[in-house]
Design an enzyme around this catalytic site. Structure first.
Site, PDB file in Angstrom:
ATOM      1  CG  HIS A 171      37.132  71.507  23.826  1.00  0.00           C
ATOM      2  ND1 HIS A 171      37.053  72.861  24.064  1.00  0.00           N
ATOM      3  CD2 HIS A 171      36.300  70.928  24.721  1.00  0.00           C
ATOM      4  CE1 HIS A 171      36.201  73.090  25.051  1.00  0.00           C
ATOM      5  NE2 HIS A 171      35.740  71.932  25.474  1.00  0.00           N
ATOM      6  CE  LYS A 228      31.142  77.222  25.529  1.00  0.00           C
ATOM      7  NZ  LYS A 228      30.437  75.926  25.738  1.00  0.00           N
ATOM      8  CE1 TYR A 266      37.056  67.673  32.030  1.00  0.00           C
ATOM      9  CE2 TYR A 266      35.108  68.829  32.824  1.00  0.00           C
ATOM     10  CZ  TYR A 266      36.021  68.567  31.818  1.00  0.00           C
ATOM     11  OH  TYR A 266      35.910  69.208  30.620  1.00  0.00           O
TER      12      TYR A 266
END
Length: 372
Positions: free
Chosen positions: A317, A237, A352
């Site tokens: 994803h 990205k 996470y």
């Protein structure tokens, strides 16, 4: 504004080039040579918004992103038509009404995206004098739950919800990948297609690549480091490069796939040919390879999910989320996981880690002697 024809041109390079040419003949500069749309038509305003703010020359948009912009613009246009409004009519009441409409009709994640599109449009209007007031200040976005979750209603007409993490456990991930080759229906190039699909599954699971990064892999994306280990160099990205180590299992499948195509397994950093390309209906595996598209990759995953009888919402994803979580569960340092995943900020990776720590709280509880 009486139609939605502009939506048919949003992805047309020819249309954009013609628009740029026409700009030279339009009197759209104020006395300070700044873009001014105070006297422009609404159609012109919308055209220029997409040209200047969306289809910029230094940003390559994925098909998924383009589709999202098309959907968000259509939502706004239909709202205006339904209420007999034009872009010029938008003011404080209209901003609040559209904000309320979006918040009530869409889930939080979709609402945030649609309101962000609306904000960018209003800001562009203020910057170009199409609007005299800074209207975007009145937009209120819903709060998103941190992390990678899907929310499902547990009971009809009830606010109670069930939260599910968008990732797989190790057993389900391996089981699902075994179905990637089984989705192949064609007889022509069947062996190559099955090897290709299996490699796709392994790359998603063992590298954490985004779908767009995977389909953009070239043979030259791979290289040996000084110690003789193979790494993949990808552009993520924001055109940010990063390097990902490759597992031996995945490397074996990569070479096996290359051999099945009759291609050399000698790694060439200057080879720009796509790793994954369309093989259906090809009499020969020629030089002009059409790169595998995101919709084709998405279809492979979805068909594998269907055959495996797994959760219908699983997408490419999910493997990325699974990869990041598994790294952290195996005590890979947070900073290294951030770099491998290509997160722009370590706070994203830390989300996470927070959930991994929550899942491990039973370890600490079991250490406590609650009974004599």
């Amino acid at each position: 504004m009486n139609d939605l024809t502009i939506l048919n041109h949003l992805t047309s390079e020819q249309y954009l080039s013609q628009l740029k040419y026409k700009l030279e003949d339009r009197q759209l500069l104020d006395e300070h040579r700044n873009l001014s749309l105070s006297e422009s038509s609404e159609h012109e305003f919308l055209e220029l918004f997409f040209l200047v703010k969306i289809f910029t020359s230094n940003k390559q948009l994925s098909p998924h992103t383009i589709k999202a912009y098309r959907t968000d613009s259509k939502t706004l246009l239909l709202f205006l038509i339904e209420h007999s409004l034009s872009f010029r009519d938008i003011g404080f009441p209209e901003v609040k009404a559209y904000n309320k409409y979006i918040n009530e009709k869409y889930a939080a994640k979709s609402a945030v995206r649609k309101l962000e599109f609306f904000r960018r449009l209003l800001d562009f209007g203020y910057e170009t004098q199409f609007y005299k007031a800074h209207l975007s200040t009145w937009i209120s976005k819903p709060t998103l739950k941190k992390g990678h979750y899907i929310i499902e209603e547990t009971r009809q007409n009830d606010a109670q919800t069930r939260v599910q993490v968008r990732e797989l456990n190790q057993r389900d991930a391996e089981y699902l990948i075994s179905f990637f080759p089984k989705v192949v229906k064609a007889n022509r190039n069947r062996e190559q297609l099955e090897k290709r699909n299996l490699l796709i599954g392994y790359l998603l699971y063992t590298t954490g690549l985004r779908a767009s990064e995977l389909v953009n892999l070239n043979w030259g994306s791979f290289r040996y480091n000084r110690q003789g280990h193979i790494y993949a160099d990808v552009i993520g990205k924001g055109k940010k490069p990063r390097t990902i180590p490759m597992r031996e299992e995945t490397i074996e499948l990569l070479f096996d796939y290359r051999k099945s195509l009759g291609e050399s397994i000698d790694i060439n950093p200057y080879d720009s040919s796509p790793v994954f390309f369309a093989l259906y209906n090809k009499k020969e595996l020629g030089e002009n390879k059409k790169r595998l598209s995101y919709p084709s990759l998405y279809k492979i995953v979805k068909e594998a999910v269907h055959l495996a009888g797994k959760h219908s919402k699983i997408s490419p994803h999910w493997f990325r989320h699974t990869f990041v979580t598994m790294l952290l569960e195996n005590d890979v340092p947070l900073a290294i996981v951030k770099d491998w995943a290509g997160h722009s900020d370590i706070s994203t990776t830390n989300i996470y880690l927070e959930r991994v720590n929550q899942d491990n709280t039973h370890v600490h509880l079991n250490k406590v002697n609650l009974f004599r």
